[in-house]
Motif scaffolding. Structure first.
Motif, PDB file in Angstrom:
ATOM      1  N   GLY A 126      46.569  77.866  41.937  1.00  0.00           N
ATOM      2  CA  GLY A 126      46.681  77.121  43.177  1.00  0.00           C
ATOM      3  C   GLY A 126      45.360  76.872  43.866  1.00  0.00           C
ATOM      4  N   SER A 143      45.516  66.101  49.195  1.00  0.00           N
ATOM      5  CA  SER A 143      46.508  66.686  48.302  1.00  0.00           C
ATOM      6  C   SER A 143      45.716  67.353  47.189  1.00  0.00           C
ATOM      7  CB  SER A 143      47.413  65.609  47.712  1.00  0.00           C
ATOM      8  OG  SER A 143      48.197  65.032  48.720  1.00  0.00           O
ATOM      9  N   SER A 202      45.740  69.785  43.577  1.00  0.00           N
ATOM     10  CA  SER A 202      46.546  70.191  42.435  1.00  0.00           C
ATOM     11  C   SER A 202      45.674  70.946  41.449  1.00  0.00           C
ATOM     12  CB  SER A 202      47.147  68.947  41.769  1.00  0.00           C
ATOM     13  OG  SER A 202      47.947  69.311  40.676  1.00  0.00           O
ATOM     14  N   THR A 203      46.283  71.900  40.762  1.00  0.00           N
ATOM     15  CA  THR A 203      45.600  72.658  39.711  1.00  0.00           C
ATOM     16  C   THR A 203      46.499  72.699  38.483  1.00  0.00           C
ATOM     17  OG1 THR A 203      46.550  74.787  40.353  1.00  0.00           O
ATOM     18  CG2 THR A 203      44.488  74.157  41.420  1.00  0.00           C
ATOM     19  N   ASN A 204      45.913  73.068  37.362  1.00  0.00           N
ATOM     20  CA  ASN A 204      46.731  73.333  36.187  1.00  0.00           C
ATOM     21  C   ASN A 204      46.216  74.578  35.475  1.00  0.00           C
ATOM     22  OD1 ASN A 204      44.568  72.580  34.519  1.00  0.00           O
ATOM     23  ND2 ASN A 204      45.359  70.545  34.129  1.00  0.00           N
TER      24      ASN A 204
END
Length: 120
Positions: A62, A74, A76-78
């Motif tokens: 996160g 906004s 985002s992670t992966n």
């Protein structure tokens, strides 16, 4: 309680003259860790993307907070370590310095006590 020693190298900047640095690192000793990043931007920033490379020792879960969240980004992670952030409404992070973002993730607590180099 064993703690994993993480060495976090932020070796690249977003753009020339814009840099990030690790300001805090918190490890609960049970596999959860977070890193606070600060920024020093010479230019307004409308978005960002970078990779946290840990050779599989750390899984990014996160990203939140800081100037990125305050600007309405906004984020985002992966699990591969990519972090991306931008505003759908045209918000920017003004040139200057401050708290940028907090990254959170996990590691295998069986590896607690080992040193890991994480590059971004």
């Amino acid at each position: 309680m064993k703690k994993i020693s993480l060495i976090f190298l932020l070796s690249a900047s977003l753009f020339a003259g814009n840099t990030l640095a690790v300001s805090t690192a918190t490890d609960d000793g049970a596999g959860m860790v977070s890193f606070g990043l600060t920024y020093d931007f010479m230019d307004d920033v409308a978005g960002f993307q970078f990779d946290v490379l840990s050779d599989g020792a750390f899984t990014l879960t996160g990203a939140a907070g800081g100037a990125a969240e305050a600007a309405g980004f906004s984020m985002s992670t992966n699990e591969a370590g990519t972090v991306i952030g931008f505003s759908f409404t045209g918000g920017t992070i003004a040139a200057g310095s401050g708290d940028f973002i907090t990254l959170s993730g996990t590691y295998d607590s069986a590896n607690a006590g080992t040193s890991v180099v994480i590059e971004a």
